[in-house]
Design a protein around this motif. Structure first.
Motif, short mmCIF file in Angstrom:
data_model
loop_
_atom_site.label_atom_id
_atom_site.label_comp_id
_atom_site.label_asym_id
_atom_site.label_seq_id
_atom_site.Cartn_x
_atom_site.Cartn_y
_atom_site.Cartn_z
N THR A 169 10.39 7.89 -0.58
CA THR A 169 10.19 6.50 -1.57
C THR A 169 10.27 6.59 -2.53
N ALA A 170 9.40 8.43 -3.05
CA ALA A 170 9.17 9.00 -4.15
C ALA A 170 10.88 8.90 -5.10
N GLN A 171 11.33 9.32 -4.15
CA GLN A 171 13.54 9.25 -4.62
C GLN A 171 13.36 7.60 -5.16
N ARG A 172 13.37 6.83 -4.74
CA ARG A 172 13.11 5.41 -4.78
C ARG A 172 12.85 4.75 -6.61
N PHE A 173 11.57 5.63 -6.60
CA PHE A 173 10.55 4.90 -7.05
C PHE A 173 11.75 5.55 -8.60
N VAL A 174 11.87 7.21 -8.52
CA VAL A 174 13.01 8.00 -9.78
C VAL A 174 13.36 6.96 -9.67
N ILE A 175 14.32 6.27 -9.27
CA ILE A 175 15.78 5.96 -9.71
C ILE A 175 15.45 4.56 -10.18
N SER A 176 14.48 3.96 -9.56
CA SER A 176 13.92 2.87 -10.73
C SER A 176 13.68 2.76 -12.06
N LYS A 238 20.84 -0.39 -5.26
CA LYS A 238 20.57 -0.48 -3.89
C LYS A 238 19.31 -0.25 -3.90
N TYR A 239 18.64 1.35 -4.35
CA TYR A 239 17.34 2.23 -4.31
C TYR A 239 16.84 1.38 -5.20
N ILE A 240 17.37 0.76 -6.22
CA ILE A 240 15.73 0.24 -7.16
C ILE A 240 15.47 -1.25 -6.38
N ASN A 241 16.37 -1.86 -5.93
CA ASN A 241 16.22 -2.43 -4.83
C ASN A 241 15.36 -2.64 -3.83
N GLU A 242 15.77 -1.25 -3.17
CA GLU A 242 15.02 -1.31 -1.84
C GLU A 242 13.08 -0.82 -3.00
N TRP A 243 13.41 0.37 -3.49
CA TRP A 243 11.72 0.00 -3.86
C TRP A 243 11.36 -0.97 -4.25
N LYS A 244 11.59 -2.24 -5.31
CA LYS A 244 10.57 -3.30 -5.58
C LYS A 244 10.16 -3.92 -4.38
N GLN A 245 10.95 -3.62 -2.99
CA GLN A 245 10.98 -4.22 -1.64
C GLN A 245 9.88 -3.13 -1.23
N ILE A 246 9.69 -2.07 -0.67
CA ILE A 246 8.12 -1.71 -0.67
C ILE A 246 7.23 -1.37 -1.15
N SER A 247 7.45 -1.40 -2.90
CA SER A 247 6.23 -1.07 -3.83
C SER A 247 5.32 -2.53 -3.86
N GLN A 248 5.68 -3.38 -3.20
CA GLN A 248 5.33 -5.19 -2.94
C GLN A 248 4.71 -5.33 -1.37
N GLN A 249 5.45 -4.15 -1.24
CA GLN A 249 4.47 -4.72 0.74
C GLN A 249 2.94 -4.60 0.55
N ASN A 250 1.99 -4.92 1.57
CA ASN A 250 0.87 -4.86 0.95
C ASN A 250 -0.14 -3.54 2.17
N LYS A 251 0.94 -2.99 3.60
CA LYS A 251 0.77 -1.84 3.81
C LYS A 251 0.59 -0.60 3.60
#
Length: 347
Positions: A169-176, A238-251
């Motif tokens: 998860t952190a990897q995707r955040f940093v790439i963002s 791809k990783y940036i888009n995955e970060w957007k999806q993960i960070s917007q989850q309310n779980k």
């Protein structure tokens, strides 16, 4: 000023601490020295220390690092720094560390004031972190973000992330965070490389988090991966888009399964906690209190995930509040209290 002093001390190396302590003891040891002179001498040492710590970040930012490594967790960053030192490249290659745990808690807009404030509040209200950690949490997080954004354009960037939700998860955040930079970005999954290096069939049981590898192993892994191809722009997006999806989850809990990050409910492991407690009770002559550290250690030891013990302590306390567990002691830290299942949940 007290908070600033705490920050300086946190960022002081062991070698610097030893030198400073020796200097102070040397000043005190001078015989027949008037107290007034000693006070002046110690005051000069104090002022010199403050001046040095003020200048140090400016010097650090001016260094022309060829490579920047980004690691997640103090253990991983410490081992990686040691590996670079043993390789003799510590003056050319830098390690940036995110000391947070991205496997739990809200992630919405954490690169901004509003989002980070929400995450900070959630951690305060749910996770039994040390008060000192929480007091400096936002400041340290912003500082790390700034370090990432200030990476020089020519530097190669290596992001270390193993088989777990925290680092992935952190990897995707940093790439963002790096999306507007043109630097070459390389990903290193230590477990994948270690399997190839060690030729061990049981390597997957060895370590799923970078922080569990020794500095010697990280050296071998880095030397194997430092000539690999950088991420393509397509993969970065791809990783940036995955970060957007993960960070917007309310779980607020994330697990790593089938090479994917899955967001799940906070109580996802509650039944597993209860089941583990039942097994431990069966080992007793009659159901009695179990040290919370023993229970949580058993939970983590049999779970093929890297989720911190502090998260399971949060869930255990929630189960106590729900009346599923009884509590004996004071839950200020795991070693201070024990739990046992209520009789109605034993069978």
């Amino acid at each position: 000023m007290i908070h600033k002093l705490k920050e300086y001390v946190e960022n002081t190396s062991e070698e610097e601490v030893r030198s400073l302590l020796f200097l102070i003891l040397l000043q005190i040891s001078v015989e027949e020295q008037p107290d007034e002179e000693l006070a002046k001498s110690l005051r000069r040492t104090y002022q010199n220390y403050l001046q040095a710590k003020t200048i140090q970040p400016k010097i650090e930012n001016k260094r022309d690092y060829k490579v920047v490594h980004i690691a997640f967790g103090e253990s991983a960053a410490g081992s990686l720094r040691m590996a670079l030192k043993e390789m003799g490249v510590q003056d050319e290659e830098k390690v940036i560390c995110f000391s947070d745990d991205f496997s739990f808690g809200p992630l919405w807009k954490i690169e901004e004031e509003m989002g980070l404030a929400l995450r900070h509040k959630w951690l305060i209200n749910h996770i039994n972190y040390d008060e000192k950690y929480l007091l400096s949490y936002k400041r340290r997080f912003y500082k790390t973000i700034l370090e990432v954004k200030n990476i020089k354009e020519h530097a190669h960037i290596f992001i270390w992330a193993g088989e777990n939700a925290d680092e992935q998860t952190a990897q995707r955040f940093v790439i963002s965070l790096l999306q507007n930079k043109t630097n070459d970005i390389f990903l290193i999954n230590p477990l994948e490389s270690y399997e190839e290096i060690a030729f061990k069939s049981d390597a997957k049981d060895y370590a799923i988090h970078t922080g569990l590898f020794s500095s010697e192993e990280l050296q071998a892994i880095y030397q194997k991966n430092n000539r690999k191809q950088p991420l393509t722009m397509r993969t970065r997006f791809k990783y940036i888009n995955e970060w957007k999806q993960i960070s917007q989850q309310n779980k607020n809990l994330r697990i790593w399964a089938d090479k994917k990050i899955n967001s799940v409910a906070e109580d996802y492991y509650d039944n597993y906690i209860i089941k583990t407690a039942k097994l431990l009770h069966k080992e007793q002559n009659s159901a009695d209190f179990i040290k919370s550290a023993r229970l949580i250690g058993e939970i983590i030891g049999n779970l093929n995930q890297r989720i911190g013990d502090i998260y399971f302590e949060y869930r255990l306390i929630r189960l106590v509040l729900k009346g599923i567990f009884e509590l004996e002691g004071v839950p200020k830290a795991m070693r201070y209290y024990s739990v046992k299942l209520q009789e109605s949940y034993l069978y």
